[in-house]
Design an enzyme around this catalytic site. Structure first.
Site, PDB file in Angstrom:
ATOM      1  N   HIS A 141       0.839  -1.213   0.000  1.00  0.00           N
ATOM      2  CA  HIS A 141       0.000   0.000   0.000  1.00  0.00           C
ATOM      3  C   HIS A 141       0.870   1.258   0.000  1.00  0.00           C
ATOM      4  O   HIS A 141       0.675   2.172  -0.797  1.00  0.00           O
ATOM      5  CB  HIS A 141      -0.907  -0.032   1.240  1.00  0.00           C
ATOM      6  CG  HIS A 141      -1.765   1.185   1.419  1.00  0.00           C
ATOM      7  ND1 HIS A 141      -3.100   1.206   1.080  1.00  0.00           N
ATOM      8  CD2 HIS A 141      -1.489   2.418   1.903  1.00  0.00           C
ATOM      9  CE1 HIS A 141      -3.602   2.400   1.341  1.00  0.00           C
ATOM     10  NE2 HIS A 141      -2.650   3.162   1.854  1.00  0.00           N
ATOM     11  N   GLU A 142       1.854   1.273   0.875  1.00  0.00           N
ATOM     12  CA  GLU A 142       2.663   2.494   1.022  1.00  0.00           C
ATOM     13  C   GLU A 142       3.600   2.699  -0.165  1.00  0.00           C
ATOM     14  O   GLU A 142       3.826   3.826  -0.583  1.00  0.00           O
ATOM     15  CB  GLU A 142       3.456   2.447   2.330  1.00  0.00           C
ATOM     16  CG  GLU A 142       2.575   2.385   3.583  1.00  0.00           C
ATOM     17  CD  GLU A 142       1.656   3.594   3.740  1.00  0.00           C
ATOM     18  OE1 GLU A 142       1.998   4.674   3.228  1.00  0.00           O
ATOM     19  OE2 GLU A 142       0.597   3.452   4.366  1.00  0.00           O
ATOM     20  N   HIS A 145       1.746   4.276  -2.938  1.00  0.00           N
ATOM     21  CA  HIS A 145       1.692   5.744  -2.771  1.00  0.00           C
ATOM     22  C   HIS A 145       2.945   6.390  -3.376  1.00  0.00           C
ATOM     23  O   HIS A 145       2.859   7.434  -3.996  1.00  0.00           O
ATOM     24  CB  HIS A 145       1.623   6.134  -1.290  1.00  0.00           C
ATOM     25  CG  HIS A 145       0.244   6.039  -0.704  1.00  0.00           C
ATOM     26  ND1 HIS A 145      -0.879   6.410  -1.384  1.00  0.00           N
ATOM     27  CD2 HIS A 145      -0.174   5.645   0.533  1.00  0.00           C
ATOM     28  CE1 HIS A 145      -1.941   6.231  -0.602  1.00  0.00           C
ATOM     29  NE2 HIS A 145      -1.542   5.762   0.564  1.00  0.00           N
ATOM     30  N   HIS A 151      -5.465   7.074  -2.624  1.00  0.00           N
ATOM     31  CA  HIS A 151      -6.437   6.133  -2.055  1.00  0.00           C
ATOM     32  C   HIS A 151      -7.556   5.832  -3.035  1.00  0.00           C
ATOM     33  O   HIS A 151      -7.963   6.687  -3.819  1.00  0.00           O
ATOM     34  CB  HIS A 151      -7.002   6.687  -0.741  1.00  0.00           C
ATOM     35  CG  HIS A 151      -6.034   6.499   0.379  1.00  0.00           C
ATOM     36  ND1 HIS A 151      -6.008   7.285   1.493  1.00  0.00           N
ATOM     37  CD2 HIS A 151      -5.025   5.604   0.531  1.00  0.00           C
ATOM     38  CE1 HIS A 151      -5.024   6.890   2.285  1.00  0.00           C
ATOM     39  NE2 HIS A 151      -4.415   5.875   1.719  1.00  0.00           N
ATOM     40  N   CYS A 152      -8.016   4.594  -2.975  1.00  0.00           N
ATOM     41  CA  CYS A 152      -9.007   4.101  -3.925  1.00  0.00           C
ATOM     42  C   CYS A 152     -10.400   4.196  -3.323  1.00  0.00           C
ATOM     43  O   CYS A 152     -10.620   3.789  -2.183  1.00  0.00           O
ATOM     44  CB  CYS A 152      -8.687   2.641  -4.251  1.00  0.00           C
ATOM     45  SG  CYS A 152      -9.900   1.873  -5.305  1.00  0.00           S
ATOM     46  N   CYS A 157     -10.006  -2.818  -2.420  1.00  0.00           N
ATOM     47  CA  CYS A 157      -8.718  -2.647  -3.088  1.00  0.00           C
ATOM     48  C   CYS A 157      -7.626  -2.436  -2.041  1.00  0.00           C
ATOM     49  O   CYS A 157      -7.870  -1.895  -0.964  1.00  0.00           O
ATOM     50  CB  CYS A 157      -8.825  -1.424  -3.990  1.00  0.00           C
ATOM     51  SG  CYS A 157      -7.298  -0.939  -4.804  1.00  0.00           S
ATOM     52  N   CYS A 176      -7.631  -3.243  -7.293  1.00  0.00           N
ATOM     53  CA  CYS A 176      -8.815  -3.263  -8.158  1.00  0.00           C
ATOM     54  C   CYS A 176      -8.370  -2.937  -9.590  1.00  0.00           C
ATOM     55  O   CYS A 176      -7.244  -2.476  -9.800  1.00  0.00           O
ATOM     56  CB  CYS A 176      -9.851  -2.264  -7.651  1.00  0.00           C
ATOM     57  SG  CYS A 176      -9.432  -0.558  -8.038  1.00  0.00           S
ATOM     58  N   CYS A 179      -6.866   0.679 -10.083  1.00  0.00           N
ATOM     59  CA  CYS A 179      -5.530   0.916  -9.519  1.00  0.00           C
ATOM     60  C   CYS A 179      -4.470   0.064 -10.226  1.00  0.00           C
ATOM     61  O   CYS A 179      -3.328   0.490 -10.368  1.00  0.00           O
ATOM     62  CB  CYS A 179      -5.536   0.653  -8.025  1.00  0.00           C
ATOM     63  SG  CYS A 179      -6.592   1.839  -7.161  1.00  0.00           S
TER      64      CYS A 179
HETATM   65 ZN    ZN Z   1      -2.596   5.125   2.249  1.00  0.00          ZN
HETATM   66 ZN    ZN Z   2      -8.359   0.519  -6.317  1.00  0.00          ZN
END
Ligand code: ZN
Ligand code: ZN
Length: 230
Positions: A141-142, A145, A151-152, A157, A176, A179
């Site tokens: 996740h990071e 970024h 953010h989705c 996701c 997803c 993304c």
């Molecule tokens: Zn985040």
């Molecule tokens: Zn997404």
């Protein structure tokens, strides 16, 4: 990847598996600074100004900003896209905060994430899996970024925002379609390889739900893209 602090055997295993996952997820090589076995950064060398004891729990904590600016930035390899560190120490980001799971600097493409609150992976195989999933989810996740993905709000996701542990635990490990296209945009990234590689890894890790998701997505991807080619 850099490591900060003391890692137990299980924690080191989790870091190695997380590195495999990150490799498959971003389709980029992952390198440990000075090899995975070396504990590169000795947390005892962090100066007093960047340490504290949590005012109520007395947990020792390290200031994220110090690690990002003073430790990681000077170590940034010339050929790297980003430099991330994992630590077993607890982190806090500055005045007014209790703690933080991690912090990244988008401009400098450096980040640090803590395993301190991911549970004790040595306790049982369930705890190991939980700690692994948390570490994998935070890592991917990071780093996404750092690739400029926000953010989705579209689907379930890996890039859904989360304010609480419960929310981040519910977040899936996959991206997803929106993304995934963002990640694939402008690079040689191949979604077909992405599904295949992550299905394989999920299988190795015993993640049935994830394996099924990636396989199904792969079949769907192949079917749709065959239909599009003349
Ligand atoms: Zn985040
Ligand atoms: Zn997404």
């Amino acid at each position: 990847v850099a490591l900060l602090g003391q890692f137990q055997k299980e924690q080191k295993d989790i870091i190695l598996l997380t590195a495999d996952f990150i490799h498959a997820f971003f389709q980029m090589p992952v390198r440990f600074l000075e090899g995975p076995e070396s504990l590169l950064l000795d947390s005892k060398r962090i100066p007093a100004k960047a340490r504290r004891h949590h005012p109520t729990t007395q947990d020792p904590q390290i200031l994220t900003r110090y690690i990002l600016d003073e430790v990681l930035k000077p170590l940034f390899p010339e050929d790297a896209f980003c430099l991330i560190a994992f630590t077993t120490e607890d982190l806090w980001p500055g005045p007014g905060w209790n703690f933080v799971f991690g912090e990244a600097s988008l401009d400098d493409r450096v980040g640090i994430w803590s395993m301190y609150r991911n549970g004790d992976p040595a306790k049982s195989s369930e705890d190991f899996q939980l700690c692994l999933k948390r570490t994998v989810k935070t890592g991917t996740h990071e780093i996404a970024h750092l690739f400029g993905i926000h953010h989705c709000i579209f689907f379930e996701c890996a890039m859904n925002g989360s304010n609480h542990r419960r929310e981040s635990d519910l977040r899936p490990v996959w991206l997803c379609p929106v993304c995934l296209r963002k990640l694939a945009w402008g690079s040689t990234f191949d979604p077909q390889e992405w599904f295949r590689h992550l299905a394989e890894l999920s299988d190795q890790l015993g993640w049935q739900e994830e394996r099924a998701f990636f396989l199904e997505s792969l079949h769907h991807w192949l079917a749709t893209n065959d239909a599009n080619t003349p």
